[in-house]
Scaffold this motif. Structure first.
Motif, PDB file in Angstrom:
ATOM      1  N   LEU A 150       0.912  -1.324  -0.107  1.00 20.98           N
ATOM      2  CA  LEU A 150       0.029  -0.022   0.055  1.00 20.98           C
ATOM      3  C   LEU A 150       0.860   1.264  -0.027  1.00 20.98           C
ATOM      4  O   LEU A 150       0.461   2.302  -0.196  1.00 20.98           O
ATOM      5  CB  LEU A 150      -0.994  -0.120   1.263  1.00 20.98           C
ATOM      6  CG  LEU A 150      -1.912  -1.200   1.374  1.00 20.98           C
ATOM      7  CD1 LEU A 150      -2.565  -1.046   2.488  1.00 20.98           C
ATOM      8  CD2 LEU A 150      -2.742  -1.379   0.207  1.00 20.98           C
ATOM      9  N   ALA A 161      -3.148   3.022   7.667  1.00 22.37           N
ATOM     10  CA  ALA A 161      -3.013   1.673   7.094  1.00 22.37           C
ATOM     11  C   ALA A 161      -3.116   0.345   7.790  1.00 22.37           C
ATOM     12  O   ALA A 161      -3.578  -0.658   7.490  1.00 22.37           O
ATOM     13  CB  ALA A 161      -2.104   1.806   6.121  1.00 22.37           C
ATOM     14  N   THR A 165      -6.799  -1.413   7.524  1.00 24.14           N
ATOM     15  CA  THR A 165      -7.005  -2.318   6.307  1.00 24.14           C
ATOM     16  C   THR A 165      -6.595  -3.746   6.502  1.00 24.14           C
ATOM     17  O   THR A 165      -6.064  -4.074   7.530  1.00 24.14           O
ATOM     18  CB  THR A 165      -5.849  -1.801   5.322  1.00 24.14           C
ATOM     19  OG1 THR A 165      -4.566  -1.994   5.929  1.00 24.14           O
ATOM     20  CG2 THR A 165      -5.821  -0.291   5.130  1.00 24.14           C
TER      21      THR A 165
END
Length: 265
Positions: A150, A161, A165
């Motif tokens: 990412l 993140a 995620t």
């Protein structure tokens, strides 16, 4: 009650290994009490040594605050515990001298590096350094395979993140699992070996083999000890690693006494 005759040394060894004992959870509490007593007795001249480790942690924090190195911040901080047994060698020496009724002070902190005993200590230290860098390699590989795809930017982006995620949660789960395995391996290899190498001239191989035998003789108790050590280290990092100035010496002293309970000196 310590059972003295369990798991005697192997007769086929070229270097005789000491017998190891089975212990009970009560011995862990006793080791911690003795470690605390040692700390109270020697805190005046050793407290600042314990502060060195927190300073290393703070240095890690400074170095890793950057987009590229940020993913290694937690692995570096957690990985310092791999080197902890080596750092604690001086505390083992102080506790040994105090238990034997000898003079114990700062001037003896580096005695484990004297020629008669340093070979075992340095051999185990080299092993721990290799294990430390292996852990960092594992941590970085896991990051690249998950969150690294990412390419989060900055501290805020990285944390967002990490916690919001699927890739981030996968990294957390896999990273903690790998860290637990490394921690268990470190415990098995060092809980007896470093104190033993400090106690007397012995090869690193013999000391590590004795440590593994002591852990396999006491799997449940050693698991509990590992959890205690982990909990105290985590508590010591709050706030800003300052608590490690107390936790590290106490654990060092306590580990020495635990060694005396596990192994026939």
């Amino acid at each position: 009650m310590i059972r003295n005759t369990v798991f005697p040394s192997d007769t086929i060894d070229t270097e005789a290994l000491p017998a190891v004992r089975r212990i009970e959870p009560a011995h862990l509490r006793r080791a911690l009490r003795l470690g605390w007593d040692d700390f109270l007795a020697k805190r005046g001249d050793l407290l600042f040594v314990g502060v060195l480790y927190p300073l290393v942690g703070l240095l890690v924090a400074v170095v890793t605050v950057g987009d590229r190195l940020l993913p290694l911040f937690f692995p570096l901080v957690a990985g310092l515990s791999i080197l902890g047994p080596l750092v604690a060698a001086g505390f083992y020496e102080i506790a040994r001298r105090r238990a034997d009724g000898d003079e114990a002070g700062w001037s003896h902190f580096l005695d484990p590096l004297q020629p008669a005993r340093r070979h075992g200590v340095l051999a185990i230290g080299a092993m721990l350094i290799v294990l430390f860098f292996a852990w960092l390699l594992i941590a970085w590989t896991l990051y690249e395979a998950t969150l690294g795809r990412l390419e989060p930017q900055g501290v805020e982006g990285f944390l967002r993140a990490l916690f919001t995620t699927p890739e981030g949660w996968t990294l957390i789960l896999l990273g903690n699992a790998a860290g637990a395995l490394i921690a268990a391996l470190t415990l098995a290899l060092t809980v007896v070996s470093v104190p033993m190498a400090v106690d007397k001239p012995v090869s690193g191989v013999a000391a590590v083999r004795t440590s593994i035998r002591a852990v396999t003789a006491n799997p449940g108790v050693m698991l509990r000890w590992g959890l205690i050590v982990a909990a105290l280290l985590v508590a010591g990092t709050i706030p800003l690693f300052i608590g490690l100035a107390v936790v590290l010496p106490v654990l060092g002293y306590a580990t020495w006494h635990l060694y005396g309970m596990l192994v026939e000196r």
